[in-house]
Design a protein around this motif. Structure first.
Motif, PDB file in Angstrom:
ATOM      1  N   THR A   1       0.825  -1.210   0.000  1.00 56.47           N
ATOM      2  CA  THR A   1       0.000   0.000   0.000  1.00 56.47           C
ATOM      3  C   THR A   1       0.862   1.265   0.000  1.00 56.47           C
ATOM      4  OG1 THR A   1      -0.007   0.015   2.393  1.00 56.47           O
ATOM      5  CG2 THR A   1      -1.814  -1.162   1.315  1.00 56.47           C
ATOM      6  N   GLY A   2       2.142   1.119   0.334  1.00 58.27           N
ATOM      7  CA  GLY A   2       3.021   2.286   0.337  1.00 58.27           C
ATOM      8  C   GLY A   2       2.971   3.082   1.632  1.00 58.27           C
ATOM      9  N   GLU A   3       2.061   2.687   2.549  1.00 55.61           N
ATOM     10  CA  GLU A   3       2.003   3.360   3.860  1.00 55.61           C
ATOM     11  C   GLU A   3       1.646   2.328   4.933  1.00 55.61           C
ATOM     12  OE1 GLU A   3      -2.551   5.014   3.164  1.00 55.61           O
ATOM     13  OE2 GLU A   3      -0.813   6.336   2.902  1.00 55.61           O
ATOM     14  N   LEU A   4       1.925   2.681   6.176  1.00 57.91           N
ATOM     15  CA  LEU A   4       1.621   1.752   7.257  1.00 57.91           C
ATOM     16  C   LEU A   4       0.111   1.570   7.365  1.00 57.91           C
ATOM     17  CD1 LEU A   4       4.283   3.114   9.766  1.00 57.91           C
ATOM     18  CD2 LEU A   4       4.401   1.013   8.420  1.00 57.91           C
ATOM     19  N   VAL A   5      -0.319   0.335   7.591  1.00 60.93           N
ATOM     20  CA  VAL A   5      -1.745   0.004   7.606  1.00 60.93           C
ATOM     21  C   VAL A   5      -2.102  -0.550   8.978  1.00 60.93           C
ATOM     22  CG1 VAL A   5      -3.563  -1.258   6.414  1.00 60.93           C
ATOM     23  CG2 VAL A   5      -1.420  -0.752   5.217  1.00 60.93           C
ATOM     24  N   ASP A   6      -3.053   0.081   9.655  1.00 61.92           N
ATOM     25  CA  ASP A   6      -3.469  -0.427  10.968  1.00 61.92           C
ATOM     26  C   ASP A   6      -4.364  -1.651  10.847  1.00 61.92           C
ATOM     27  OD1 ASP A   6      -2.053   1.142  12.686  1.00 61.92           O
ATOM     28  OD2 ASP A   6      -3.571   2.713  12.817  1.00 61.92           O
TER      29      ASP A   6
ATOM     30  N   THR B   1      -0.244  -4.455   3.196  1.00 59.93           N
ATOM     31  CA  THR B   1       0.964  -4.248   3.990  1.00 59.93           C
ATOM     32  C   THR B   1       1.715  -3.068   3.394  1.00 59.93           C
ATOM     33  OG1 THR B   1       2.986  -5.274   4.814  1.00 59.93           O
ATOM     34  CG2 THR B   1       2.294  -5.917   2.611  1.00 59.93           C
ATOM     35  N   SER B   2       2.502  -2.388   4.230  1.00 62.74           N
ATOM     36  CA  SER B   2       3.168  -1.184   3.739  1.00 62.74           C
ATOM     37  C   SER B   2       4.105  -1.494   2.569  1.00 62.74           C
ATOM     38  CB  SER B   2       3.985  -0.546   4.866  1.00 62.74           C
ATOM     39  OG  SER B   2       5.085  -1.372   5.211  1.00 62.74           O
ATOM     40  N   GLY B   3       4.737  -2.644   2.612  1.00 60.86           N
ATOM     41  CA  GLY B   3       5.755  -2.956   1.612  1.00 60.86           C
ATOM     42  C   GLY B   3       7.149  -2.604   2.105  1.00 60.86           C
ATOM     43  N   TYR B   4       7.214  -1.904   3.253  1.00 61.58           N
ATOM     44  CA  TYR B   4       8.504  -1.501   3.817  1.00 61.58           C
ATOM     45  C   TYR B   4       9.017  -2.464   4.882  1.00 61.58           C
ATOM     46  CZ  TYR B   4       7.235   2.945   1.696  1.00 61.58           C
ATOM     47  OH  TYR B   4       6.874   3.916   0.814  1.00 61.58           O
ATOM     48  N   LEU B   5       8.080  -3.131   5.549  1.00 59.50           N
ATOM     49  CA  LEU B   5       8.453  -3.907   6.731  1.00 59.50           C
ATOM     50  C   LEU B   5       7.895  -5.324   6.642  1.00 59.50           C
ATOM     51  CD1 LEU B   5       7.425  -1.132   9.267  1.00 59.50           C
ATOM     52  CD2 LEU B   5       9.759  -1.869   8.843  1.00 59.50           C
ATOM     53  N   VAL B   6       8.600  -6.255   7.234  1.00 65.09           N
ATOM     54  CA  VAL B   6       8.051  -7.581   7.442  1.00 65.09           C
ATOM     55  C   VAL B   6       6.792  -7.416   8.295  1.00 65.09           C
ATOM     56  CG1 VAL B   6       8.441  -9.760   8.634  1.00 65.09           C
ATOM     57  CG2 VAL B   6      10.241  -8.756   7.240  1.00 65.09           C
TER      58      VAL B   6
ATOM     59  N   MET C   1       7.210  -5.261  15.628  1.00 63.61           N
ATOM     60  CA  MET C   1       7.280  -4.512  14.370  1.00 63.61           C
ATOM     61  C   MET C   1       6.605  -3.158  14.510  1.00 63.61           C
ATOM     62  SD  MET C   1       9.181  -6.217  12.528  1.00 63.61           S
ATOM     63  CE  MET C   1       9.123  -5.003  11.225  1.00 63.61           C
ATOM     64  N   LYS C   2       5.557  -3.116  15.361  1.00 62.12           N
ATOM     65  CA  LYS C   2       4.860  -1.849  15.594  1.00 62.12           C
ATOM     66  C   LYS C   2       5.826  -0.841  16.209  1.00 62.12           C
ATOM     67  CE  LYS C   2      -0.020  -1.072  16.736  1.00 62.12           C
ATOM     68  NZ  LYS C   2      -1.159  -1.656  17.422  1.00 62.12           N
ATOM     69  N   GLU C   3       6.653  -1.333  17.134  1.00 59.85           N
ATOM     70  CA  GLU C   3       7.644  -0.448  17.749  1.00 59.85           C
ATOM     71  C   GLU C   3       8.681   0.017  16.729  1.00 59.85           C
ATOM     72  OE1 GLU C   3       9.169  -2.463  21.244  1.00 59.85           O
ATOM     73  OE2 GLU C   3       7.097  -2.930  21.839  1.00 59.85           O
ATOM     74  N   VAL C   4       9.123  -0.922  15.897  1.00 66.67           N
ATOM     75  CA  VAL C   4      10.052  -0.535  14.831  1.00 66.67           C
ATOM     76  C   VAL C   4       9.418   0.541  13.965  1.00 66.67           C
ATOM     77  CG1 VAL C   4      11.228  -1.327  12.733  1.00 66.67           C
ATOM     78  CG2 VAL C   4      11.214  -2.774  14.776  1.00 66.67           C
ATOM     79  N   ALA C   5       8.140   0.306  13.590  1.00 73.69           N
ATOM     80  CA  ALA C   5       7.446   1.260  12.730  1.00 73.69           C
ATOM     81  C   ALA C   5       7.316   2.616  13.404  1.00 73.69           C
ATOM     82  CB  ALA C   5       6.068   0.713  12.354  1.00 73.69           C
ATOM     83  N   ALA C   6       7.037   2.589  14.711  1.00 68.29           N
ATOM     84  CA  ALA C   6       6.886   3.848  15.453  1.00 68.29           C
ATOM     85  C   ALA C   6       8.193   4.632  15.440  1.00 68.29           C
ATOM     86  CB  ALA C   6       6.454   3.546  16.895  1.00 68.29           C
ATOM     87  N   LYS C   7       9.291   3.919  15.645  1.00 69.93           N
ATOM     88  CA  LYS C   7      10.600   4.586  15.618  1.00 69.93           C
ATOM     89  C   LYS C   7      10.868   5.188  14.251  1.00 69.93           C
ATOM     90  CE  LYS C   7      12.845   1.845  19.157  1.00 69.93           C
ATOM     91  NZ  LYS C   7      13.427   0.514  19.273  1.00 69.93           N
ATOM     92  N   ILE C   8      10.484   4.446  13.215  1.00 68.79           N
ATOM     93  CA  ILE C   8      10.718   4.943  11.857  1.00 68.79           C
ATOM     94  C   ILE C   8       9.894   6.200  11.610  1.00 68.79           C
ATOM     95  CG2 ILE C   8      10.290   4.408   9.428  1.00 68.79           C
ATOM     96  CD1 ILE C   8      11.028   1.462  10.243  1.00 68.79           C
ATOM     97  N   GLN C   9       8.622   6.172  12.059  1.00 69.59           N
ATOM     98  CA  GLN C   9       7.783   7.352  11.847  1.00 69.59           C
ATOM     99  C   GLN C   9       8.350   8.561  12.588  1.00 69.59           C
ATOM    100  OE1 GLN C   9       3.829   5.669  12.799  1.00 69.59           O
ATOM    101  NE2 GLN C   9       3.289   6.195  10.696  1.00 69.59           N
TER     102      GLN C   9
END
Lengths: 254, 254, 254, 254
Positions: B127-132, B190-195, B227-235
């Motif tokens: 999707t190119g963005e994080l998806v809840d 899925t974002s496509g950026y992260l596992v 992974m949510k934590e990883v994503a949060a750090k990235i954001q």
């Protein structure tokens, strides 16, 4: 699956049909032209599907239903005096050097099976700039064909297209000629930047004169009108940016 | 070695099993999903290894012991009312265009040998963005399957995924459909950026509803939390840098 | 079409001919040399065309007539005391690693069929700078050939060309030697930036001495004169820009 | 030529020899090691040449004489108590994915023909920095081999080398293990930037302990000394430039 599989979907009783190819390429001219013919000849019958492991490993989707990448050949019994048609189109070229050879040979097998002796490969030739009145350039397997094509306006120019003709269109002449087909390539001039329905129309017009059929062009003209607007916007942008759009930005917009 | 070799490791007496594929791909959704099933169904039996010269020329290591790159198929006799399962996973896709075709055909040979008539290819759609709350998109070999899948929440959207489905997942539908299998692809957003273990979970949930089995999700939920934590750090980093992370930085972190 | 097809166009009654190859390569030296021989030996007979799916999927055009990419072998009954010739040329090298091997084997089949036991592969060796008096470097299949070649001025330098000889020229020695041919490569020094008719001439001069034939060089000298002017202009530009022209700008101008 | 051709150059009467591979790779550690063994075991006999169309289409030159790219297997009757050796080396790895598989199978055929049951693949593992006292990392086909190798100092580290082992070295274990060989990979730590004779020496030292032979290291020590000076110059340059040398500058200097 075999490396190449020709699936017989239906049979058709054609008398000495002409085989016409329109796969993706420069300006998508060939593909647009053959797809337009398929829309206009409403009684076209899908006779063969060609699957090959040199096509991308991919399925297309329509309403959620997947279909394995393939090329299609339709049979058309034309209403007028002209010969019947076999129309080849598809979404992909072969993905490898050798693949182009083997796939073209398979297409020629189908042409032969249906008794076709004459082939036309439709395509575009890139000019690098927007073209208002595209000419149709030609190439043939035998010089005896030159007069008939020149009579309907096809131009033969020394050294054009530079580098010859690549892909299935080129090999339909190269391999087709060696197998005894009388083959010609009709290439509409096109910028190379945009999908070009107008170039597709002028290519069909030449084919009409040669094969004595007649189709309506309203749908293509509408699409050409849309593309003209896209092109106008791009030229406007170019003037504003005082720079040329890169190929990546513009190729196959539409 | 032959180009493709199917090694019979064990036999299993399954009645009309369903074949489920999860090879590496976008967000590793399919592979995570099938690996989770293998962990949860503790009595899964490794029945076939598939070796192929289109896999990378490589061995993996575990405790110093080398193992030739391959794909594995496990048999699962499910405890509930639902059908038995054949679970395909592995570390690699084929490395060539033709390889995808031939490898998929080998997988279908195994499915056929064990009497499977129904296939599910699991994967992700970027999707190119994080998806809840990821949806599950679908694709099928026959429109008769649409209702059943829509009933369990699978969405069918026009023109999505754009460009169709590539690789083994696509060909399981494309080649599988031609060989008479009833096949469907279930793709978690899925974002496509992260596992993406969470996307893997929603895909399994759909499969659970369809095939009437039930597994625990604690392990996947734990990984999703990480992974949510990883994503949060990235954001956070993104906001600080006021720029988007490049694909190279973020793809398959985890 | 088969992967490689040798088309018999005509036969020729040659006695123990020498096979000479000149396909495209560094400075186009080999191709220019063999093409010059074909122009000068006016009674050369086209005896074989070699088609291959490892050539580019392409047709060349001449006066609107398409011809499938291929290599050509001409037979020449030389007027003097020297041996007859088989001259191989074409517009392309093979497009794949394996293709070079298989194509060279096909060329050797033709050489064998016509009774050739001796081969010369003509080419260029890049020096990175313009060369006024190019030497001819050599390589052979057997050291027994060294004396004869050194007698006519061929130089053998340790470690040159660095990295050995690639493509069909290299394999004519590599595979030819293994099949029992006595093969040699004659490589004219050339900048590597420009098509080099002068280097082609010095290579032919060596061949003349070896094979006791004699051709006129006026046409090559005229082309070399033109290239000299091109080179002079480039050197002028270089001095103005105080920088070396990039390979992309200069390679194969002419 | 066939796709792969094993040329029998000589025969050797070895009793249960050990097969040792050293093809080009990281730091050229494996190739340096096997070439050193060939220099030290002066009575080594060339028994097989392996030609393949997946090697580069290329000839190497020695004193003007061309030799088709190939791999070589020498037989060594060792003087001591230890087993005889079959030593594989060459100038190239395969140029394609599939090629690595087929070439390795051919190497295993030769190993089998000579009665070898045990294989060692020698190579380097990149550390990214200069290493004074390189360790030797190991990988095996069967855990029963671990103790013996650990006893002579081979280290087995979790997850190293990351990504497993690629190329012929990896496949000698992967395919060799499947064919019943007892195979191990011995990888000397090396920077990855420079050809590393010292790492080659420590790999041979391990092999000496395992196979009970003994060679002199003066030649390798001299080369290692030279490389140490090269490395020192590079480190000096790094400190002056306060930047790391790029891979392109440093890889395989020597």
């Amino acid at each position: 699956m075999d490396d190449i599989e020709i699936e017989a979907v239906a049979e058709a009783d054609l008398s000495n049909p002409v085989f016409v190819e329109g796969l993706p390429g420069v300006g998508n001219v060939g593909k647009l032209a053959v797809e337009h013919l398929l829309e206009e000849f409403e009684d076209a019958t899908l006779v063969r599907r060609i699957y090959a492991d040199v096509f991308p490993p991919q399925v297309g989707l329509e309403d959620g239903v997947a279909e394995l990448t393939h090329a299609e050949i339709h049979a058309v019994e034309t209403p007028g005096e002209g010969p019947d048609l076999l129309l080849l189109t598809g979404d992909h070229q072969a993905q490898s050097n050798e693949g182009h050879y083997h796939l073209t040979d398979a297409f020629l097998d189908v042409a032969e099976e249906f008794g076709a002796e004459r082939l036309f490969a439709l395509g575009g030739v890139p000019t690098g700039e927007l073209v208002d009145e595209p000419s149709v350039l030609g190439a043939v397997t035998d010089e005896s064909q030159l007069d008939e094509l020149e009579d309907v306006g096809v131009e033969f120019r020394d050294g054009e297209p530079a580098g010859g003709i690549v892909g299935v269109s080129g090999l339909l002449l190269g391999l087709g000629g060696r197998r005894g087909f009388e083959a010609a390539c009709l290439m509409g001039e096109t910028s190379g930047y945009l999908v070009d329905p107008h170039s597709a129309q002028v290519v069909i017009e030449v084919l009409q004169d040669l094969l004595e059929f007649s189709v309506d062009f309203e749908a293509l003209e509408d699409r050409a009108e849309e593309m003209k607007e896209v092109a106008a916007k791009i030229q406007e942008m170019q003037q504003q940016q005082q720079g040329l759009p890169s190929d990546d930005d513009l190729r196959y917009i539409g």
